[in-house]
Structure formats: C-alpha cells, structure tokens
Design an enzyme around this catalytic site. Structure first.
Site, PDB file in Angstrom:
ATOM      1  N   GLY A  13       0.835  -1.194   0.000  1.00 22.54           N
ATOM      2  CA  GLY A  13       0.000   0.000   0.000  1.00 22.54           C
ATOM      3  C   GLY A  13       0.869   1.243   0.000  1.00 22.54           C
ATOM      4  N   GLY A  14       0.621   2.121  -0.947  1.00 19.91           N
ATOM      5  CA  GLY A  14       1.461   3.308  -1.102  1.00 19.91           C
ATOM      6  C   GLY A  14       0.705   4.598  -0.873  1.00 19.91           C
ATOM      7  N   GLY A  15      -0.253   4.576   0.039  1.00 21.17           N
ATOM      8  CA  GLY A  15      -0.901   5.825   0.430  1.00 21.17           C
ATOM      9  C   GLY A  15      -0.062   6.513   1.495  1.00 21.17           C
ATOM     10  CG  LEU A  16      -1.126  10.530   3.215  1.00 20.43           C
ATOM     11  CD1 LEU A  16      -2.127  11.343   4.012  1.00 20.43           C
ATOM     12  CD2 LEU A  16       0.164  11.318   3.038  1.00 20.43           C
ATOM     13  CB  SER A 253     -14.297  18.943   1.752  1.00 18.66           C
ATOM     14  OG  SER A 253     -13.702  19.227   2.997  1.00 18.66           O
ATOM     15  NE  ARG A 294     -16.255  14.059   8.286  1.00 20.94           N
ATOM     16  CZ  ARG A 294     -15.127  13.867   7.638  1.00 20.94           C
ATOM     17  NH1 ARG A 294     -14.672  12.633   7.502  1.00 20.94           N
ATOM     18  NH2 ARG A 294     -14.469  14.861   7.125  1.00 20.94           N
ATOM     19  CD  GLU A 385     -10.304   4.175   5.303  1.00 17.12           C
ATOM     20  OE1 GLU A 385      -9.770   4.957   4.497  1.00 17.12           O
ATOM     21  OE2 GLU A 385     -11.493   3.811   5.224  1.00 17.12           O
ATOM     22  CB  SER A 400      -8.731  10.438   7.817  1.00 15.94           C
ATOM     23  OG  SER A 400      -8.763  11.435   6.820  1.00 15.94           O
TER      24      SER A 400
END
Lengths: 635, 250
Positions: A13-16, A253, A294, A385, A400
């Site tokens: 996984g190459g997200g944040l 957003s 939310r 996540e 997040s």
C-alpha cells in the site's frame, strides 16, 4: 547505519501511511519492497480534501493539544484507545512542520504562516489545509521523498502488483507475501523480515461510496481469513455531504461547512404554515450547528429526508449552500471541490446550492493492532485506514490524514526494530515460498476458467445494495440477521461466476472475482459485529425492535420506558417509535457497561463465519460522558 | 414506456503490447449524469458488443473517479482527457475511445506511463530535507509564491499534456511539459531552491527544455488548468541564466 545488518520490510500500500512507514524505514537504514495496485502517486489518500488536524494555536484561540485529544475521544464516542490517540495528537504539529519543510503548498495567512480552518466536532480552528486538495498535496510530498529514496536504492517499488496473501514460516510468523503482477498476471512469492499492510479502507464493499475503486478491503479480508483479527468493523463512517452518482458518490468536503456552508431543506413553517428554508442542523444542534460531527449530521439528514419526507423528492437530497459566501473567498479556500461539482454535476455551486446526501466514506474499524501496530499474527503489522486504531466509533473530520501519517511513523520504525530483534524465527525456505506461490497460481487458474452464469460486477452491485439497505445509517437486528442470510447466499453464488476473459494478460476480470469473494467475507464481519453490538455508539445507531424489548429484563424495560415516554412498536416492522406524531425512531442507548469494549472478529474457516468477541482497551484518561452537540462541551 | 435511449461507444482495443489494434462497438443505456467511466463499468457488467458477441470486458485504469488521481486518462473523441469527468451529455456521439498512444499500450485503453515517473527522478522532483524527523519550524513562505506552488502541485501526472505535445514521442527525446514544470515547482520552495542549479542543469541536457517547441498544446490540454507554458517560459530563462553562470563560474 553500516553496523546494523540490512533488513527488508515489505510494505503493501502506497498511500500516506505506507509511504510514511517506508520513509522512516529507509531513514533508519532498512530496505523496503513497496507493493501497490497503482503508481503510489495515485493512491486513495489524495482524495482527502479538507485538511489535517494539528494544534498549531496560531489563531489566538488558546487551542491546546489536550483539547484536540478530548475532541477526538469525545467525537469517537469513547471507543478509541486513549493512549494511542494521545500519542497521535501530540505528534500532529511536528508532522505538519515536516510536511511544510517537504514543500506541501499549505494555504497561508497574509503573514505567510499556515492558515487554519474550522472542522466538525471541534470548536477551535485547528485544521491546516492546502486549498481543498490537502490529501493530494500531502501524498505528493511523501511520494517525492520516497522517490528520492528509490534513487538512493532504499526502496524497490512494485507498482501494478496486487497483494494476494501472507506467507508464514513453520512457527506461524509472517515472513513474506504472494503478489501478482496486474499486467503480466505473473504470481510471485516475496520473502521479507516483516510485512506492513497499509492498504486502506474497504469502501467498495458498499459499491458506490466516496472511496477509490481500489479501496476494496481485499487485502484486509485475505489476512483476516489467514488468522488476523479485525477490530470494530461495524463502525463505518457515513459522510453527510456527498454528491450521489451512479459510478461513485463524490465527497463534498466538510470544509464547505467549516467555511460557512449551510445545510437546509424547504418545509412548511410549523407556526405560520409558510414555505421556508429550514436550516435543520442549526435548529437541532445550536452549539455546533452545521459543524456537528459526521455521524450526527448524517443521521439528521437521513431523518429529515427519509422519515420526515422533506428531501427533494426523487432523488432524495438536501441542499448544501455556499452561494451566500463571496466568490473570491470560495475560490481561495475551496476552489478544487467547487470545480468538481461543476465538472460532475454541471452546475456552479458559487451560484446555486449543491444537492447532497450521505454516503459511506471511511472505516473506523480494520485489522486489530496494538499500540505499536502489531497485529495478532507475529511479523504482520498494519497501519493507516486498514487498522482500527485512533477513531473509536466515529472519526472527526481532518483526523484521517493525521492518523494515516502518524500510524506510518509508528509502524515503520517498529517494523525495523522487530526485524532487528532476532525474534522472528526462520526465514522462509524456497520450498515454502514455492508452495505458497503455487497455491495462488492454481487458485487464479481456477478463477480464470470459471464458466458459470453469474457476472462478478453485477454481483458486486448487489453486494453494495444489500449493505446499504441493512448496514448503513440506521440498523436493526431483523435487518442485520437478514443481511447475514443474503451475504451467505451471495457467497454461494460466487461459485457460479462465469468470466468472459480466460486469458492470462492484464486480466482485470479474474482479479476482480478474487477481490469480490474477499469483499463478501469482509461484509459478513461488518454485519455480524453490528448484529452483536446491542447499543448505539458513534456511527453505529441501532433501532429498538419489539423482539429486542421482549428479551430484556424488567429493569432494562423500565429504564427504556422512563427515558422515552410514550411510544409504540410499528406493527409491520416491529420498530419502536414515539407517539408524538413525529414517529421518531427510538434507538438503543450507549451501553458502556457492556460495550465499552473493542469488537474483535476472527474468521471461522469451517463455516466462513465471523466469530465476534470483545476486548478491553485503555480509557482511563478521559472519563466517558454522554455526547451532546446541542451544547458546547463546557456548557 | 418510451424506448431507453442508448449511447454508442466505438472502442479501440488491443489484446497486448505487440498485437494489432481493432475496434468494437458497445451500446450503453443512457442516464443523466452518465460519464465515460460509468459507461465502461456498465460494459463490464455485460460485455456484449452491438453485434451480440460476448467479449472480454474492456481493460482500462481508474482509481479515484474525482479527477484527482490522473489514472483514467484516455483519448475521447480525439482528445486526451480524464474519462471520469467526461460527461456523456457534453460529448458528440458515437463516442470514440482510444488509448493515449504517446505511451506504450498494455491492453485496450490501459497504457504504461512509467516514463513520467522516471522523469521526475531526473529533474530531482523533491525537496532535499534532512529527514522526516523534527528539525525546527519550517520557514515562513510568501503567500503569493505558495499560491503558484499550489497551482503547479495539482499536476496529477495524467499525461494529457504529453499526449497533446507534438515533441513527446519516439521522434524526440523531450521529457515533456509535466515533469519539466515540476522543476519550477521545487525551485520555488524556500528549501527546494537550494538545489535549483541541479534541476536547471538537468534541463539543459538532452531531452530537456530546449526540446520544447513551444507549440502551446499542453496548456490547452491540462485538465487542471496549470499555466504550463508560462512556467516553461520562465524555466527557459532560468536555464539560460544558469548556463551563463556555469560559463563564468568555471
């Protein structure tokens, strides 16, 4: 680090989170094999718009890290491990400075310091942002730094590779993975010292959602089926303001509301009988108004639309209005997303109110990890996540990007420490690697030759419909039981899938069939946990049924009766409703005594059934109190 | 009931990198708000051509569907653009989909754009920070410069500008507008500018900015409205200045 033996970590996984972990490992002299569905620069983290929370306290509001801590725990309805959250909020300002040094073009005040904006569930300005494309900018900064390490030889990227499963050695320690090249379809086994999963959320289990098409939870489900425990999967965040679409729901957003956007519908004024705009969030929650968290906003919109029938009929939507705000201000603060509305709906939100509805957005649940991000499988770690940490029952907006980055700063160094500790048992033998590879090749060949009557994409659509119907904003036990039945039926039908592409080159269809099975199995973990949790907390709001009521003891019945005044059970659905003419649904209360515990789900392979239990967690720092967004926290 | 309106797609397909392209036509039910990606998803659910032939589903790349990730770039009715935000209502029918052939085709509409990411290494597209650890507060920045940086930072490496540029392709070694302009971005940053000479020198080399023919196609193709040609012109001046400095400092 010449004196330390070289260790190899696999990051999937190459997200944040994956990129942050990679960076930390490289800086400490480790080597990383980085696997991703896509060029890491296209990972889902870039969809985040509004910003990242950190107590910078540059707006004269005397914001404090404690206040951020308390808002997060309170917003998460006291289900988040408080020590983990404390670590995160303390690190937040340092992470912002790091991103700033890396060149993230944060929006600035005239003096050139970082601007801050408001976000839901928090009274202070605490959210740093880069226009309305903050996630994109943060992801690019880490992508650039990781590319720098790629040039230096610390990182080897495997882009367009799909993770299939982990490989354990004979002691049960995870020491490698099997992955497949998405173009050549070649399947290979890769050894490593430690494996970190950072594969993001499972949004695609619901089909249309705000997540990217690659966020299918398939990797999480795969390791769950190999023995990893899942934490709190029933807590799925529904974002209150999304543009519903047939291919996906696009996020509007929360920054819209942070910058002054108002949510309203038309109604007849109860006193005068005249048609008026009803700003219902401001009416229902005077202290926070449009900036309630939310879960609260989603339920309010759902109530107004579905139960009160006040949404714009067909399609059912409410207005999110920015048209009263000056256009040049909007351009600077929200330009990116306003353009998006224009692009995808064909209307200009600077002039007309946007039409929005809640959508599945983020998973608070995920792989169970301890505070150092180890899963229950030694040698396997999880962050971002795809782990369950930091948000409890509901995530505050702009936390997040923070949790994704922060978890990477924990999992990365810890993986390297573990790799150097010498406690991992033997490396995988060639025979073990080959056996794991062969098993996956055989499975893929079997899928490629499936010749039944069902279409996988059609079934995926049905899976989304089932999950939205039974396990979204409001849940009840009859629906959840029915949902389990339908998911079992779907899993059975999976065997009867037919593929039209039997080839072995860039065969996206066969890969999707494999993902779909994992998605159905993850959906069961979500549903079963929701079924067992007889309370309402954060994103999990459960309606009381007559059958629930009948099963209670006298004391519990009495307490419910006293709390809710006059009510009845609907003859058809068995749902408890008020008698006052509004027919408001009645929900389970929060039950700290029984359910202030982390849900832990493990997989029973014999029946493909999730097994749900509960685990204690650290919640001694802030005493639980009931959430009430009609008043400010201190009132 | 009125007959369901259909949208006709003519899709250029190719089974592998070395096989010959061919076209297939598909009909998709019209609905309001339909875009090209949503239509391709419908074809996945029922991959049957207009001649009633059951075929392999069309292969393409997409992720975010919000015009941020850059994955779903393809040539739609002759123009390179993102498939996700291409609304059917705004397109002339029948709709023709082709892969962006500036890049090697992997299969159908799926292309290999790794050359763009490789070019980012060449121009050193990053700020040389000491590390991700805490150093001190970051430098204060001019809000106007930061705004320019913000504009360029929207580049999602989609490749529209590369497809539109007549100087990108086998006939030339130009690395293309997108990676070139990234050099300008990092030269703007208070810490990134320390390495500006390195980036400018890289752009002096073969395939660098001198290969730009200033055709102005890129700026029209950019889905993010980045003023590519403005920054290319500025970079050209910076590169020339650097060339002079190189002569006198040697």
């Amino acid at each position: 680090m010449a004196n330390k033996p070289e260790k190899k970590i696999i990051v999937v996984g190459g997200g944040l989170s994956g990129l942050m972990a990679t960076l930390k490992i490289c800086e400490d002299g480790g080597k990383v094999d980085l696997f991703s569905y896509c060029p890491v620069k296209r990972s889902h983290s870039l969809c985040a718009q509004g910003g990242m929370n950190a107590c910078m306290d540059t707006k004269g509001e005397h914001d404090s890290i404690y206040e951020h801590f308390d808002d997060t725990v309170y917003g998460g309805d006291f289900l988040a491990d408080q020590l983990a959250v404390k670590g995160m909020v303390e690190a937040a300002p340092k992470l912002v400075h790091m991103f700033d040094r890396m060149g993230v073009p944060f929006t600035r005040t005239p003096e050139g310091v970082l601007d801050l904006r408001n976000f839901g569930g928090q009274k202070n300005k605490r959210t740093v942002f880069a226009g309305s494309t903050t996630g994109q900018q943060l992801l690019y900064a880490l992508d650039e730094q990781v590319r720098r390490w790629e040039v230096k030889g610390g990182v080897k990227k495997y882009e367009f590779w799909e993770f299939i499963k982990i490989i354990k050695n004979k002691d049960g320690v995870c020491r490698g993975i099997v992955a497949q090249n998405m173009n050549s379809n070649e399947i290979q086994a890769f050894p490593a010292d430690v494996v970190i999963l950072a594969t993001g959320g499972p949004g695609q289990v619901y089909g249309r959602c705000t997540a990217s098409t690659i966020c299918n939870g398939s990797a999480v489900s795969a390791v769950y089926q190999q023995g990893a425990e899942i934490g709190n999967p029933e807590f799925l965040q529904i974002h209150p303001t999304a543009i519903p679409g047939s291919d996906k729901n696009r996020l509007m957003s929360e920054a819209c509301r942070g910058e002054g956007g108002r949510v309203w519908v038309y109604r007849k004024n109860p006193q005068t009988g005249e048609k008026e705009r009803w700003y219902f969030l401001e009416d229902m929650y005077p202290a926070y108004g449009n900036l309630v968290p939310r879960d609260v906003a989603s339920r309010a919109i759902y109530k107004v639309v579905v139960h009160m029938g006040l949404g714009m009929t067909n399609p059912n939507r409410v207005y999110l209005d920015l048209s009263h705000i000056p256009a040049d201000y909007l351009e600077r603060k929200l330009g990116g997303i306003l353009e998006m509305y224009d692009d995808f709906v064909g209307q200009d939100p600077r002039k007309v109110p946007m039409e929005i509805f809640p959508s599945i957005h983020y998973s608070m649940g995920g792989i169970w990890v301890d505070r150092e991000h180890h899963t229950n499988i030694p040698g396997l770690m999880a962050s971002g996540e795809c782990d369950y940490q930091y948000h409890g029952a509901n995530r505050l907006g702009a936390n997040s990007l923070l949790s994704a980055t922060y978890s990477g700063t924990i999992s990365g160094p810890e993986a390297l420490r573990l790799a150097r500790s010498g406690k991992l048992g033997d490396a995988l033998t060639n025979e073990e690697l080959e056996a794991a590879r062969k098993e996956c090749v055989e499975e893929f060949d079997k899928i490629r030759n499936m010749n039944g009557a069902e279409n996988a994409h059609q079934m995926h659509h049905e899976l989304g419909d089932i999950m939205y119907k039974y396990v979204s904003i409001e849940r009840d036990n009859n629906g959840l039981k029915q949902c389990m039945k339908e998911l079992h039926a779907l899993l059975k039908r999976w065997d009867n899938i037919g593929v039209t592409d039997h080839g072995n080159w860039a065969n996206q269809e066969a890969m999707f069939v494999r993902q779909l099975r994992n998605m159905i199995i993850y959906a069961m973990a979500i549903t079963k946990s929701a079924l067992q949790r007889d309370e309402s907390r954060g994103a999990h709001a459960k309606i009381v049924l007559k059958s629930d009521y009948d099963s209670w003891d006298a004391a519990k019945k009495k307490a419910f009766d006293e709390k809710n005044g006059k009510y009845h059970f609907d003859a058809e659905t068995g749902r408890a409703m008020t008698d006052d003419g509004n027919d408001d649904l009645l929900f389970f209360g929060r039950d700290d005594e029984k359910f202030m515990r982390t849900t832990v789900v493990s997989f029973d392979a014999a029946n493909s059934e999730p097994e749900v239990s509960y685990r204690e967690f650290e919640h001694s720092l802030i005493k639980p109190r009931l959430r009430n967004y009609a008043v400010a926290k201190k009132e | 009931m009125a007959e369901q309106k259909k949208v006709r797609f003519i899709i250029e397909r190719q089974d592998g990198p070395d096989t010959a392209p061919y076209t297939q036509e598909f009909d998709v039910d019209y609905r309001p708000g339909l875009n090209v990606v949503a239509a391709l998803m419908e074809i996945q659910k029922n991959p049957v051509t207009v001649d009633g032939k059951k075929v392999a589903p069309v292969v393409w790349e997409c992720n975010c569907l919000e015009k941020v990730c850059g994955a779903c770039m393809m040539v739609i009715n002759g123009k390179a653009r993102q498939a996700c935000c291409s609304l059917i209502d705004n397109l002339e029918q029948p709709i023709r989909l082709q892969p962006a052939r500036t890049f090697p085709v992997i299969r159908d509409l799926l292309i290999d754009r790794s050359v763009m990411f490789e070019s980012l290494k060449r121009i050193q597209g990053w700020v040389e920070v000491d590390g991700s650890w805490e150093v001190k507060d970051a430098p204060i920045q001019n809000p106007y410069t930061a705004q320019t940086a913000y504009e360029i930072s929207h580049c999602m490496t989609c490749g529209c500008c590369m497809e539109a540029c007549p100087n990108v392709g086998p006939q030339s070694d130009f690395i293309g507008p997108s990676p070139t302009v990234q050099a300008y971005l990092f030269n703007l940053h208070p810490l990134g500018k320390f390495d500006a000479p390195k980036r400018l020198n890289a752009l002096m080399e073969k395939g660098g900015i001198t290969s730009c023919g200033n055709s102005q196609n890129c700026v029209q193709a950019c889905p993010k409205n980045i003023k590519l040609t403005t920054y290319l012109a500025q970079l050209n001046r910076d590169v020339n200045k650097q060339a002079l400095k190189n002569i006198f400092n040697h």
